[in-house]
Each structure stands twice: as structure tokens, then as C-alpha cells.
Enzyme design. Structure first.
Site, mmCIF file in Angstrom:
data_model
loop_
_atom_site.group_PDB
_atom_site.id
_atom_site.type_symbol
_atom_site.label_atom_id
_atom_site.label_comp_id
_atom_site.label_asym_id
_atom_site.label_seq_id
_atom_site.Cartn_x
_atom_site.Cartn_y
_atom_site.Cartn_z
ATOM 1 N N HIS A 357 72.627 -45.265 30.672
ATOM 2 C CA HIS A 357 72.243 -45.019 29.280
ATOM 3 C C HIS A 357 72.432 -43.529 28.932
ATOM 4 O O HIS A 357 73.076 -43.191 27.932
ATOM 5 C CB HIS A 357 70.776 -45.442 29.090
ATOM 6 C CG HIS A 357 70.214 -45.185 27.726
ATOM 7 N ND1 HIS A 357 69.996 -46.175 26.802
ATOM 8 C CD2 HIS A 357 69.808 -44.027 27.128
ATOM 9 C CE1 HIS A 357 69.491 -45.656 25.700
ATOM 10 N NE2 HIS A 357 69.365 -44.336 25.865
ATOM 11 N N GLU A 358 71.905 -42.657 29.767
ATOM 12 C CA GLU A 358 71.973 -41.221 29.455
ATOM 13 C C GLU A 358 73.427 -40.724 29.475
ATOM 14 O O GLU A 358 73.845 -39.967 28.610
ATOM 15 C CB GLU A 358 71.123 -40.408 30.441
ATOM 16 C CG GLU A 358 69.633 -40.709 30.388
ATOM 17 C CD GLU A 358 69.044 -40.606 28.985
ATOM 18 O OE1 GLU A 358 69.546 -39.810 28.169
ATOM 19 O OE2 GLU A 358 68.086 -41.363 28.693
ATOM 20 N N HIS A 361 75.332 -41.573 26.424
ATOM 21 C CA HIS A 361 75.104 -40.645 25.304
ATOM 22 C C HIS A 361 76.168 -39.539 25.316
ATOM 23 O O HIS A 361 76.659 -39.121 24.265
ATOM 24 C CB HIS A 361 73.714 -40.005 25.385
ATOM 25 C CG HIS A 361 72.622 -40.866 24.829
ATOM 26 N ND1 HIS A 361 72.735 -41.519 23.623
ATOM 27 C CD2 HIS A 361 71.389 -41.179 25.313
ATOM 28 C CE1 HIS A 361 71.614 -42.212 23.394
ATOM 29 N NE2 HIS A 361 70.780 -42.020 24.415
ATOM 30 N N TYR A 372 72.485 -38.756 15.431
ATOM 31 C CA TYR A 372 71.309 -39.343 16.065
ATOM 32 C C TYR A 372 70.167 -39.514 15.066
ATOM 33 O O TYR A 372 69.103 -38.929 15.204
ATOM 34 C CB TYR A 372 70.887 -38.465 17.244
ATOM 35 C CG TYR A 372 70.054 -39.183 18.276
ATOM 36 C CD1 TYR A 372 70.573 -40.260 18.988
ATOM 37 C CD2 TYR A 372 68.743 -38.784 18.537
ATOM 38 C CE1 TYR A 372 69.814 -40.921 19.943
ATOM 39 C CE2 TYR A 372 67.979 -39.431 19.488
ATOM 40 C CZ TYR A 372 68.518 -40.499 20.183
ATOM 41 O OH TYR A 372 67.758 -41.148 21.130
ATOM 42 N N GLU A 381 71.817 -45.268 20.320
ATOM 43 C CA GLU A 381 70.901 -45.815 21.328
ATOM 44 C C GLU A 381 71.398 -47.160 21.853
ATOM 45 O O GLU A 381 71.385 -47.430 23.049
ATOM 46 C CB GLU A 381 69.516 -46.006 20.706
ATOM 47 C CG GLU A 381 68.641 -44.777 20.794
ATOM 48 C CD GLU A 381 68.445 -44.342 22.239
ATOM 49 O OE1 GLU A 381 68.059 -45.176 23.077
ATOM 50 O OE2 GLU A 381 68.707 -43.158 22.527
ATOM 51 N N ASP A 436 60.714 -41.029 14.978
ATOM 52 C CA ASP A 436 61.758 -41.298 15.967
ATOM 53 C C ASP A 436 63.143 -41.245 15.321
ATOM 54 O O ASP A 436 63.980 -42.142 15.507
ATOM 55 C CB ASP A 436 61.484 -42.663 16.623
ATOM 56 C CG ASP A 436 62.455 -42.984 17.754
ATOM 57 O OD1 ASP A 436 62.926 -42.039 18.426
ATOM 58 O OD2 ASP A 436 62.750 -44.173 17.957
ATOM 59 N N HIS A 441 65.072 -45.811 18.359
ATOM 60 C CA HIS A 441 64.770 -46.614 19.540
ATOM 61 C C HIS A 441 64.206 -47.991 19.200
ATOM 62 O O HIS A 441 64.002 -48.804 20.088
ATOM 63 C CB HIS A 441 63.785 -45.889 20.466
ATOM 64 C CG HIS A 441 64.385 -44.718 21.162
ATOM 65 N ND1 HIS A 441 64.339 -43.441 20.642
ATOM 66 C CD2 HIS A 441 65.054 -44.610 22.336
ATOM 67 C CE1 HIS A 441 64.943 -42.606 21.469
ATOM 68 N NE2 HIS A 441 65.396 -43.282 22.505
#
Lengths: 517, 327
Positions: A357-358, A361, A372, A381, A436, A441
Site C-alpha cells: 500500500h505505502e 502511493h 490526496y 487510497e 481526513d 480513507h
């Protein structure tokens, strides 16, 4: 692409008769060219040349083909390097290309002749224009520059003392007057270098180290206590580092230790004496490193992307960020993982889907660059979750591997049923909020569910992820919204599988089912 | 600069004091894998040295095969000695194999390829073992072979594998023949030609390094010539890897010419004949910047020279390259 194909086909038809020296009557002269039109070989009946020495005969032979190769006169353009007569009486004379009497690096001709009958010429020649014939650096300065550029001390344990040879280094159609500085040295990392130093301005034109990198493979205990084999490390000075130099990258995959600081200035290499990474403080590093390698491999093997920027950049990870820190993040240049609080969460690098996931990005940043915030942020996301669930494919949960038993959480999100974790699974439930970054998310649940619908319908997370990746790379902008994502993935599916494919239809249905049109 | 001086001094002393009393001897040694082999040594004043004076290059110009000991350092090298010519201590094992295998390399070059040592002119062949600690590598440094002990996990002492020793020595041969630039396709040809030589001498399989790689795992290796894909290397031009790492993937793209060598050698049923062609191509038909395509042409030229262009070998060879997409 096609052009090259035709050129090689033409070549292959010529090759059958190339060098047919023992097969009766030699064919007429044939000129073989590479795909750039550069002549590399002339074979066949080149006629007879005279000359008392191999050098004279070779130069005369070259003059017979000077039109093909494009030089004026062999004498002055070539100088004999060596010559020998083989078991069949054929003399092979190798000549260096020279300009102003100075040799050109690695540009040679080989003349093959038997008693003056020329059978062929193998060429590494190309026409070059010299930038100058005057060196402004002496050999001593060149050696200094070469040693400095390779971090070699002037008093290193040389097994071959540094020596500089003035030559021309080919660069495009230019011949750059340079010093080739060669040396070999023993040491913790032995080297054997050829460094090419521009003889006018001292810049380094090229560096070749003929002693290969020492990649190592160790074993390590991960965050969950399970031992992993095949941990790629790097041995330097008898110590192993969490550096994976085995990938075809320009950089490497490196994992370092913040030792519970949040201040990145103090960052430590992770090292081990025996390449068995089994200390408890190493676990977060082992997983961050190992999983980064898996993510790299997925992108390289499935969509032929070489690292985050598709140019082989290093994948840098930092573990043990802060104290009991419950998060992981990509900061634009590296991944950072907290240890978790030990009650609800383990170290965040302990989950392959979190690492994927990271890293994704990072990929998104270099492809569509989705902003974002709001829908584009939720897509950012979602794309990361999709790749996480593709590479960590045994369930549709995110982060389940780092949620501790007895803690509050079983996972962060579910792609199969986003509502389990309070996230919407349909446009009807879209959350309008300013928290957020506009619910990136939570609203990610909608495209997440679309990915789930699509991947399960076609029976392949990998193929679904290829479509998602291609869409981000080729069809999405920084401000693409959900509806734009539907269109982009459909375009990608069409490009990969055709718009009449069942994959395409399945994708339409997947988006429609979550209310995105 | 310290090391050559040390060696020269010692050698001078040896010649001065003992020179006329040196005798060639035959000892026995235990190799890295625990096997016993016969090795050529020299007896001087009651002590045996790992010096092989039995080769043609010794009668020609006094050149020997000499094996030295780094004693886990990275600079000074010491002579290996033994009192009874039975080389059976644990620390001697790497030296026994390095010495024995270098002898096999010399013999193959001389007897099968007509080449007198790596330079073609009887240069002494020197090897230093126990280089550094846990060092997972072996390499030709331009003047001698240097061999690490491995870390015991990834590698055993690397000179315990004939194919690896042969591979490294062949880099020296390449330096003195085509002189491939160690980068891009010519670099991959350098690696591939060295692998081909390794698999010709160590001819019981098509793997490279299997005898010393990951002692805990049976059956794996560093590379495979019959199936480069098994180790992530390409075996066809369609899979050519464009990278700047590893000098342009010289250890990766070598899979393509490696597979061509495998195709050829298996189709004609002789690694020796295939190697002979590969060697003549290297010596007579390739320049420093040769590409894969040039290598195809050069091996075909060498094949025509040796066996004629209407020979079956010639056809098989063309097919071998075509099958890997080198046209």
C-alpha cells in the site's frame, strides 16, 4: 520496432553464407549492417592484397572496403594491435582505430586473410569526429580524478597501480580525448576499475568495475516471529547490511533504523554479523526489507515497472519510527513504519499489504499523481489498497497481519465488505466530510468494492491490478474522480484485453454495482 | 604495493637458497567437498609447496601454477607449505581445490585449445585463497585469481567449484583475446563465454556454481545454462533486460548466449567441439565491442574455419542462435 525487425530479417538471410570460406568458391563481397545501418562485417571475395607483413596486407585489405566503412585511407586510421596465423593458415590481424595517432577505446578491425587472399573483415569501427587533439590535463591529474570519483585512497593496497593511457573515448559520433585510468586494489571491497576521464575538463565519462557486487542471501525473523529465507543483503567488510543489490535497479532496496526517534537525522544502518537476522530489534527491519523486495518484484514481473519511478530508483525504508507509533507512511521519497502500540498493533512493516500500500502511493505519485483530497484522494487510497490485496492475496482485508489478538481491531479495512469497518460500498453511502482530507480513507471503500467485484468476476487479482495500474499510468490525471476512474479503467481494459472482452464487460458491471457510472 | 615486494623477496630467497634443490612432487590433498585428489607440488629443502612445475609452460619459460594464502587478510599473501605432502588440514582444503582446478584449466587450454596459459605465452597462473573473511566472491584482478571463503551460508569457499574456477580463469583469457568491454552486450558475452568454459570443464550438468552455492540447499546454483529462467535470467532476446545495474546486466543477459551454447553443444553432442568454436570465435573473430549478433557471426565464422560452412555443425550453430532470437 517494425523497422528493426525488417533489418534483422535481412541480416539473417545473409548470415547463412557469411564467412563461407571453406565452401568452394567464395561468394561475392557482402556487406552486413546492424539495425542502425552501421557496417560491422564485410565478407566474401575481397580479392588479393600484397604486402610483406601482415600489417601491410591488413591495411591494403581495409582500403578495399573503405567505401563500405566510410574512411578515407586505412593508413593513419588504423594501427596494428596484434596478428597471428591460425591452424588453417588464415592470418587474423587486429587493428586499433586511431585518430591523430591516438587509439580509440575498444574500436577495432580484424582482417582475415590467407596468403593475401582476403576472406573478410570484422569491424568495430565507426566514423568519429575528434573533439580536440590537445589534452589539458596531465596523467597525474587524471589519476587523481579517477581515484576521487571511485572513493579510492591514493595509498590503497593496489594490486595494479593506477596508470593513465591517453585515448579517444567514443560518445555518439564524437571521439572525446580522454585518459583511461586503470587500477585494481585489494581491500574489504576489492575493485578493478577502468575510469575514463575527459582530458580537457577532467569530468568522468564512464566507469567500469570488473569485480562484481557481492550480493548475499540471509534469513530473518519477521514481526510475526516466522523465519523468512531468501532475505537479500549486502556483505561489506565482513558485515551484512539490509541492502538488496540483487535487483536490476540503478539504486537498491535499503532498510534502516530510526531507533525510536522521529528525527530522521539520526538514522542507522541495520547490520548483522552472520546474516541470520534473528534479534527482536531486527524484526521490523526484516519485514520492511523483505516485503519491499516482493513489491518491487510484483511491479517488475507483472507490469514491467522498474521501481517507483520506473527508472530503478532506490526503495528506502525506515523502521522503528517514534515510540509505539500506530502508522506507516510514504513521504514522497521513502517508507516509514512505526512499531505499533503493542496492544492493538504490531510493527506496521509486518503486513505485506501495508508495505505494498505505502509503496504504491509512491507509484501513484509518479504516474497519475492523484491529489490526496476528496474523490481523487480516495482513489489514491483505493489504488494502494488494490495493489496491497493483489500482492498479499490471501484475503480482502487490509492490515490484518499486524492487528494483535485481544486488541480492538481485526483489520483496517475490507475490500470485500467495506461496511464492516464503517466505510461506504456504494455511491448512495458516499460520505461528505472535510475530515481526513475529505474522507479519503472512507470513501475509498467504493472503488475498493469495485476492484473486489472486478477481480472476483474475472478470477484474477493480478489481471485486475494490471488494469488498475495501466489506468493510473496512462488514463488518469491528478484530479480524476470516481466516474473518471471508471472511464480510465475501461480504457485500460480495452487496451489490454479489448473492448469486446469479457474482462471489459465484467469491469463495467463492477463499477455499476457500486453506483459509479 | 607491499604484497608483490613480499612475494618477490620470498621468491628470490627461495631461488637463491633452495633453487637448485627443488623437485617436482606428487601429493594428495583433500578438497572443499572432502574429496581426495592428486596434486602437483614442489619439494624444496624438505618442505612441500603448492607450486606446480609439471606444465609445458615450466619447461618453456619456468612458469608454474602457484597457490598462495591470504590467511583471511586482504593484502599479504603467504606460501602454502606441508611437511608430508598429504594436504589434509581443514585450512588447506580451499588451496587444494584452487591448485588442482587451476591445473585442469591449464591442461584444457593447452591440450584442447592449443593455448599456453591464459595469455597464450606461458604466463604463470597464481591464485590466492582465504581472501578476507566470509567473502562471497572470487575474481580475476588482472594479474591473479583471488578466492574468498564464502560465508558458509550463501557459499562454501568458491574455489571448491571447478566451473567457477574455470569461469574466472577464462576472464583472463578474454582479456588477452577479444578483450570484451565489461558492459552491456559485450560484457554479457564476457560472462557467457566464461560460463561456457566452466560448463565444458565441469561437464556433469549445466549449472554454474552448484558445488559451493548454499551448502544447506541441495541442487541449486548461481545460474543455469540449460534453463536460465530458473534463476531469473533471460533465455531469449524477447526477454533481454535493459538495466544499468551490474554493468548493464552482464550476469543476467548472459543467459541468452548461454542458452545458445547449450542448444549448440547438446545438438551436436559435444561440449568440447562447441567450446573449440567458441574459443576460435573469441580469439579470431570478435572485437572488444562485439554484440550478441556479432557473436553469432563470429561463432559461425569460426565454425566455417574449423569444420566448413556446409557442415552439420554450421547448421546446428545457426539454429542454436536463432532459437534464442539472435539473428
Amino acid at each position: 520496432m517494425n523497422k528493426k525487425m525488417i533489418a534483422t530479417l535481412v541480416l539473417s538471410s545473409l548470415v547463412a553464407s557469411a564467412f563461407a570460406v571453406n565452401a568452394g568458391a567464395a561468394p561475392d563481397k557482402q556487406v552486413l549492417k546492424d539495425e542502425n545501418g552501421q557496417v560491422h562485417t564485410v565478407v566474401g571475395q575481397l580479392g588479393k592484397v600484397s604486402g610483406a607483413t601482415a600489417e601491410e596486407r591488413a591495411l591494403n585489405a581495409l582500403d578495399k572496403a573503405k567505401g563500405e566503412f566510410g574512411f578515407d585511407k586505412a593508413a593513419g586510421t588504423f594501427k596494428v594491435k596484434k596478428s597471428h596465423k591460425d591452424e588453417n593458415g588464415t592470418t587474423h590481424t587486429k587493428l586499433d582505430q586511431v585518430i591523430n595517432g591516438i587509439p580509440v577505446f575498444a574500436q577495432q578491425m580484424i582482417v582475415h586473410e590467407t596468403e593475401g587472399t582476403v576472406e573478410g573483415i570484422t569491424s568495430g569501427y565507426q566514423a568519429l569526429t575528434a573533439n580536440t587533439d590537445k589534452a589539458r590535463l596531465n596523467d597525474k591529474k587524471a589519476i587523481q580524478a579517477a581515484l576521487a570519483s571511485t572513493n579510492t585512497a591514493s595509498d590503497a593496497a593496489f594490486t595494479q597501480a593506477p596508470a593513465a593511457e591517453l585515448l579517444y573515448f567514443p560518445q555518439g559520433d564524437q571521439a572525446i580525448l580522454s585518459y583511461k585510468v586503470s587500477f585494481a586494489a585489494d581491500g574489504e571491497t576489492p575493485v578493478r576499475y577502468d575510469v575514463f576521464v575527459n582530458a580537457v575538463d577532467g569530468t568522468i565519462l564512464n566507469t567500469i568495475n570488473k569485480v562484481e557486487h557481492t550480493a548475499a542471501v540471509g534469513t530473518g525473523v519477521g514481526v510475526d516471529g516466522v523465519t523468512k529465507t531468501g532475505l537479500n543483503t549486502n556483505l561489506k567488510s565482513g558485515t551484512y547490511y539490509l541492502e538488496d543489490v540483487s535487483k536490476p535497479m540503478t539504486g537498491m532496496i535499503r532498510t534502516r533504523d530510526l531507533r525510536n526517534s522521529t528525527f530522521g537525522f539520526f538514522i542507522y544502518n541495520m547490520t548483522d554479523a552472520d546474516n541470520h537476522w534473528d534479534a527482536s530489534t531486527q524484526r521490523a527491519g526484516v519485514d520492511a526489507h523483505y516485503y519491499a523486495g516482493m513489491v518491487y518484484d510484483w511491479y517488475k514481473n507483472n507490469v514491467n515497472r522498474n521501481s517507483i519511478n520506473d527508472a530503478g530508483m532506490s526503495l528506502e525504508s525506515r523502521v522503528r519510527y517514534g515510540s509505539k507509533y500506530n502508522n506507516a507512511f510514504w513521504d514522497g521519497s521513502q517508507m516509514t513504519y512505526g512499531d505499533g502500540d503493542g496492544v492493538n498493533f504490531r510493527a506496521f512493516s509486518g503486513a505485506l499489504d501495508v508495505v505494498a500500500h505505502e509503496l504504491t502511493h509512491g507509484v501513484t505519485e509518479y504516474t497519475s499523481g492523484l491529489v490526496y483530497q476528496n474523490q481523487s484522494g480516495a482513489l489514491n487510497e483505493s489504488w494502494s489498497d488494490a495493489l496491497g490485496a493483489t500482492i498479499d492475496s490471501n484475503d480482502w482485508l487490509m492490515g490484518e497481519d499486524i492487528c494483535l489478538p485481544g486488541g480492538t481491531y481485526t483489520a483496517f479495512r475490507s475490500m470485500q465488505d467495506p461496511t464492516l469497518y464503517g466505510d461506504p460500498a456504494h455511491m448512495n453511502d458516499y460520505i461528505n466530510t472535510t475530515d481526513d482530507n475529505g474522507g479519503v480513507h472512507s470513501n475509498s471503500g467504493i472503488p475498493n468494492k469495485a476492484f473486489y467485484n472486478f477481480a472476483t468476476a474475472i478470477g484474477s487479482r493480478n489481471n485486475a491490478a494490471k488494469v488498475w495500474y495501466t489506468a493510473s499510468r496512462d488514463y488518469m490525471t491528478s484530479s480524476t474522480n470516481f466516474s473518471g476512474a471508471r472511464a480510465a479503467t475501461l480504457q485500460a481494459a480495452s487496451a489490454l484485453y479489448g473492448s469486446g472482452s469479457s474482462t471489459y464487460t465484467a469491469l463495467q458491471n463492477a463499477w455499476s454495482a457500486v453506483g459509479v457510472y | 604495493m607491499k604484497k608483490p615486494l613480499l612475494l618477490t623477496l620470498a621468491a628470490t630467497l627461495a631461488v637463491t637458497l633452495l633453487g637448485s634443490t627443488a623437485h617436482a612432487a606428487t601429493g594428495t590433498g583433500t578438497g572443499v567437498l572432502g574429496d581426495t585428489k592428486s596434486i602437483n607440488t614442489t619439494l624444496k629443502s624438505g618442505t612441500y609447496y603448492l607450486e606446480d612445475q609439471t606444465k609445458y609452460m615450466y619447461t618453456q619459460k619456468g612458469s608454474s601454477i602457484n597457490t598462495y594464502n591470504y590467511r583471511n587478510g586482504i593484502s599479504a599473501q603467504y606460501f602454502w607449505t606441508d611437511a608430508d605432502n598429504v594436504w589434509n588440514t581443514t585450512t588447506q582444503r580451499a588451496a587444494v581445490d584452487a591448485h588442482y582446478y587451476t591445473g585442469l584449466v591449464y591442461d584444457y587450454l593447452y591440450n584442447k585449445l592449443g593455448r599456453n596459459s591464459y595469455d597464450g605465452n606461458g604466463a604463470p597462473m597464481n591464485v590466492g585463497v582465504h581472501y578476507s573473511t566470509n567473502y562471497n566472491n572470487i575474481f580475476w584482478n588482472g594479474s591473479q585469481l583471488i578466492c574468498g571463503d564464502g560465508d558458509g551460508v550463501t557459499f562454501r569457499p568458491l574455489c571448491g567449484a571447478l566451473d567457477i574456477v574455470a569461469h574466472e580463469w577464462f576472464h583472463a583469457v578474454i582479456d588477452y583475446t577479444a578483450g570484451f568491454v565489461y558492459n552491456g552486450q559485450s560484457g554479457a558475452l564476457s560472462e557467457s563465454w566464461a560460463d561456457a568454459f566452466g560448463a565444458t570443464l565441469d561437464n556433469n550438468d549445466w549449472l554454474i556454481g552448484e558445488d559451493v552455492y548454499t551448502p544447506a540447499t541441495a541442487g541449486d546454483a548461481v545460474r543455469s545454462m540449460s534453463n536460465p529462467n530458473a534463476y531469473g535470467d533471460p533465455d531469449h532476446m524477447d526477454e533481454y533486460v535493459t538495466t544499468t545495474a551490474d554493468n548493464g546486466g552482464v550476469h543476467t543477459n548472459s543467459g541468452i548466449p548461454n542458452k545458445a551454447f547449450y542448444n549448440f553443444a547438446t545438438s551436436i553432442g559435444s561440449r568440447d567441439i562447441a567450446m573449440k568454436i567458441w574459443y576460435i570465435a573469441l580469439r579470431d573473430y570478435m572485437t572488444s565491442t562485439a554484440t550478441f549478433h556479432d557473436a553469432r557471426l563470429a561463432t559461425l565464422a569460426a565454425c566455417a574455419q574449423l569444420y566448413g560452412s556446409s557442415s552439420t555443425y554450421y547448421t546446428r550453430l545457426a539454429e542454436a542462435w536463432t532459437a534464442v532470437g539472435v539473428l
